[in-house]
Design an enzyme around this catalytic site. Structure first.
Site, PDB file in Angstrom:
ATOM      1  N   HIS A 100     -11.226  30.628  -7.433  1.00 41.04           N
ATOM      2  CA  HIS A 100     -12.424  31.037  -6.709  1.00 41.04           C
ATOM      3  C   HIS A 100     -12.130  32.438  -6.157  1.00 41.04           C
ATOM      4  O   HIS A 100     -10.978  32.743  -5.822  1.00 41.04           O
ATOM      5  CB  HIS A 100     -12.714  30.153  -5.497  1.00 41.04           C
ATOM      6  CG  HIS A 100     -12.899  28.700  -5.790  1.00 41.04           C
ATOM      7  ND1 HIS A 100     -11.861  27.829  -5.946  1.00 41.04           N
ATOM      8  CD2 HIS A 100     -14.024  27.958  -5.914  1.00 41.04           C
ATOM      9  CE1 HIS A 100     -12.321  26.624  -6.160  1.00 41.04           C
ATOM     10  NE2 HIS A 100     -13.641  26.658  -6.151  1.00 41.04           N
ATOM     11  N   ASP A 103      -9.957  32.390  -3.181  1.00 42.67           N
ATOM     12  CA  ASP A 103      -8.559  31.940  -3.323  1.00 42.67           C
ATOM     13  C   ASP A 103      -7.626  33.122  -3.479  1.00 42.67           C
ATOM     14  O   ASP A 103      -6.465  33.062  -3.083  1.00 42.67           O
ATOM     15  CB  ASP A 103      -8.353  31.096  -4.595  1.00 42.67           C
ATOM     16  CG  ASP A 103      -9.246  29.876  -4.665  1.00 42.67           C
ATOM     17  OD1 ASP A 103      -9.642  29.380  -3.603  1.00 42.67           O
ATOM     18  OD2 ASP A 103      -9.523  29.435  -5.792  1.00 42.67           O
ATOM     19  N   GLU A 231     -20.405  22.441 -13.335  1.00 40.92           N
ATOM     20  CA  GLU A 231     -19.459  21.326 -13.126  1.00 40.92           C
ATOM     21  C   GLU A 231     -20.162  20.215 -12.348  1.00 40.92           C
ATOM     22  O   GLU A 231     -20.391  20.349 -11.138  1.00 40.92           O
ATOM     23  CB  GLU A 231     -18.236  21.835 -12.357  1.00 40.92           C
ATOM     24  CG  GLU A 231     -17.177  20.783 -12.148  1.00 40.92           C
ATOM     25  CD  GLU A 231     -15.952  21.332 -11.429  1.00 40.92           C
ATOM     26  OE1 GLU A 231     -15.531  22.478 -11.725  1.00 40.92           O
ATOM     27  OE2 GLU A 231     -15.428  20.627 -10.558  1.00 40.92           O
ATOM     28  N   ASP A 337      -7.420  20.550 -11.666  1.00 40.42           N
ATOM     29  CA  ASP A 337      -8.075  20.603 -10.354  1.00 40.42           C
ATOM     30  C   ASP A 337      -7.510  19.432  -9.554  1.00 40.42           C
ATOM     31  O   ASP A 337      -8.186  18.429  -9.309  1.00 40.42           O
ATOM     32  CB  ASP A 337      -9.595  20.515 -10.511  1.00 40.42           C
ATOM     33  CG  ASP A 337     -10.316  20.862  -9.224  1.00 40.42           C
ATOM     34  OD1 ASP A 337      -9.633  21.021  -8.197  1.00 40.42           O
ATOM     35  OD2 ASP A 337     -11.554  20.972  -9.240  1.00 40.42           O
TER      36      ASP A 337
HETATM   37  C1  XUL Z   1     -14.740  20.459  -6.047  1.00 39.33           C
HETATM   38  C2  XUL Z   1     -14.303  21.082  -7.302  1.00 39.33           C
HETATM   39  C3  XUL Z   1     -14.197  22.564  -7.297  1.00 39.33           C
HETATM   40  C4  XUL Z   1     -14.617  23.212  -8.566  1.00 39.33           C
HETATM   41  C5  XUL Z   1     -14.648  24.711  -8.521  1.00 39.33           C
HETATM   42  O1  XUL Z   1     -14.813  19.090  -6.114  1.00 39.33           O
HETATM   43  O2  XUL Z   1     -14.015  20.402  -8.272  1.00 39.33           O
HETATM   44  O3  XUL Z   1     -12.906  22.919  -6.986  1.00 39.33           O
HETATM   45  O4  XUL Z   1     -13.798  22.831  -9.634  1.00 39.33           O
HETATM   46  O5  XUL Z   1     -15.403  25.186  -7.471  1.00 39.33           O
HETATM   47 CO    CO Z   2     -13.345  20.862 -10.158  1.00 34.73          CO
END
Ligand code: XUL
Ligand code: CO
Length: 439
Positions: A100, A103, A231, A337
């Site tokens: 991000h 980050d 997402e 993640d």
């Molecule tokens: C939150 C999540 C995020 C996204 C990117 O649940 O998965 O970290 O992957 O913003």
């Molecule tokens: Co995610």
């Protein structure tokens, strides 16, 4: 540059009988499988936020680990984070990373100050990328942490907030393009609502589409050639996240004619939506929207996004079957993640976590390939649908058979129960086990 994880060696492949905790047992990055090295099939990525920023805080407690990596002032800390990340990727043979905007660089007092920090850090990261050959899988904007986004970003009731989000995403896309990212992700952080008593859902969704269109068109204008991904996630932080699951997002994208968007499917988000990970991947695939994966897992007994490293080989196998069916990754990959538990607070724990996740996916990949080679499951599915390959099945698919024809067919044939076969689920589960435990 001094070594940050000095006590941890470069992780090598030692094969399945190794008991060395700092070795891979299934992930052999340069092994050629099915025509290319394993690293190119799996395209593992490090998540910047969990790995280099998250310090183990939860609602009940402060940080348990320190991710300043010896840095002193804010910019120095972010440079040390980058150093740590590139060392970690090198030691784990991870070729990609995801971040991000917030980050990689500290936030300033104003947007222009924040953007200046971002530019400086993007230059710094670009130099590390050049030195190491590591690549950006995708970038994204954190439009959910700052209080201005408390009611959403693109779906905020306040036009000023929408404008701020657009400006922030514009910059995040510019940084992604500058670093050669092959993807850009939109996770609808706080794009959702708590109660209809204060919400104009129709306007909010129209606005979300406006933001996606405006920012993605801008990306193309400045030369972004990669994929845009949405997402899906059903809840958390809001009660009703608009991007509930793959099917909901695809309905939204279709309605607003956002044709070029693909999906970034996250395992734990799938299970929160009441689906399996493989189901979400299959929904993306059959709609031509398969893009990338956020690899992690939830906990069967917990109803929130625990973001644990994936270790369940059944799950990784079923996911990799879907990836193979989709033809593998193009611009996407497997981004972890995932974070270590609050109690796993040492640098060694981060390495144990990545090793376990990478090995679980490497083993899942090997099993998925072995299942394809074995052919039993694919043949079973093909046979199960064979009635669509001849006779009345072909006539239905081609559109030749009318409803009157179908009635006449059934009237002359009589009861059709004899055409119905067993689903053989237990047998197929056993086939899966036989292949898995024979590797
Ligand atoms: C939150 C999540 C995020 C996204 C990117 O649940 O998965 O970290 O992957 O913003
Ligand atoms: Co995610």
């Amino acid at each position: 540059m001094s070594e940050i994880f000095a006590s941890i060696p470069k992780i090598k492949y030692e094969g399945k009988n190794s008991r060395n905790p700092f070795a891979f047992r299934f992930y052999n990055p340069d092994e050629i499988i099915d025509g290319k090295p394993m690293r190119e099939h799996l395209k593992f990525a490090m998540s910047y936020w969990h790995t280099l920023c998250a310090e183990g805080t939860d609602m009940f407690g402060r940080a348990t680990s320190d991710k300043s990596f010896g840095g002193k002032d804010p910019l120095d800390i972010y440079k040390k984070k980058a150093d740590a990340g590139f060392e970690l990727m090198d030691k784990l043979s991870i070729d990609y990373f995801c971040f991000h905007d917030r980050d990689i660089a500290p936030e300033g007092a104003t947007l222009s100050e924040t953007n200046a920090y971002l530019d400086e850090m993007a230059d710094y990261i670009a130099s590390l990328m050049k030195k190491t050959g590591k690549k950006l899988l995708w970038g994204t904007a954190n439009c959910f942490n700052h209080p201005r986004y408390m009611h959403g970003a693109g779906t905020s009731p306040y036009a000023d907030v929408f404008a701020y989000a657009a400006a922030q995403i514009k910059k995040a896309i510019e940084v992604t393009v500058k670093l050669g990212g092959s993807g850009y992700v939109y996770w609808g952080g706080r794009e959702g609502y708590e109660t209809l008593l204060n919400t104009d859902m129709g306007l909010e969704l129209d606005n979300m589409a406006r933001l996606l269109r405006m920012t993605s068109e801008y990306g193309r204008k400045i030369g972004f050639k990669g994929d845009f991904y949405i997402e899906p996630k059903p809840k958390e932080p809001t009660k009703h996240q608009y991007d509930f699951d793959a099917a909901t997002v695809i309905g939204f994208l279709t309605k607003y004619k956002l044709d070029e968007f693909k999906l970034n499917i996250e395992a734990n988000h799938a299970t929160l939506a009441g689906h399996t990970f493989a189901h979400e991947l299959a929904v993306a695939r059959i709609n031509g929207r398969f893009g990338s994966i956020d690899a992690n897992r939830g906990d069967m007994l917990l109803g929130w996004d625990t973001d644990q490293f994936p270790t369940d080989v059944y799950d990784t196998t079923l996911a990799m079957i879907e990836v193979l069916r989709a033809g593998g990754f193009t611009n996407g990959g497997l981004n972890f993640d995932a974070k270590t538990r609050r109690g796993s607070f040492t640098p060694e724990d981060i390495f144990h976590a990545y090793i376990s996740g990478m090995d679980a996916f490497a083993l899942g990949f090997r099993v998925a390939l072995a299942l394809r080679e074995d052919g039993t499951i694919d043949k079973f599915i093909a046979d199960r649908y064979s009635s669509w390959k001849s006779g009345i099945g072909v006539d239905i698919i081609s559109g030749k058979a009318t409803i009157e024809d179908l009635e006449a067919y059934v009237l002359s044939k009589g009861e059709v129960l004899d055409s119905v076969g067993s689903g053989r689920q237990e047998y197929l589960e056993n086939v899966l086990n036989s292949v898995l435990f024979n590797l």
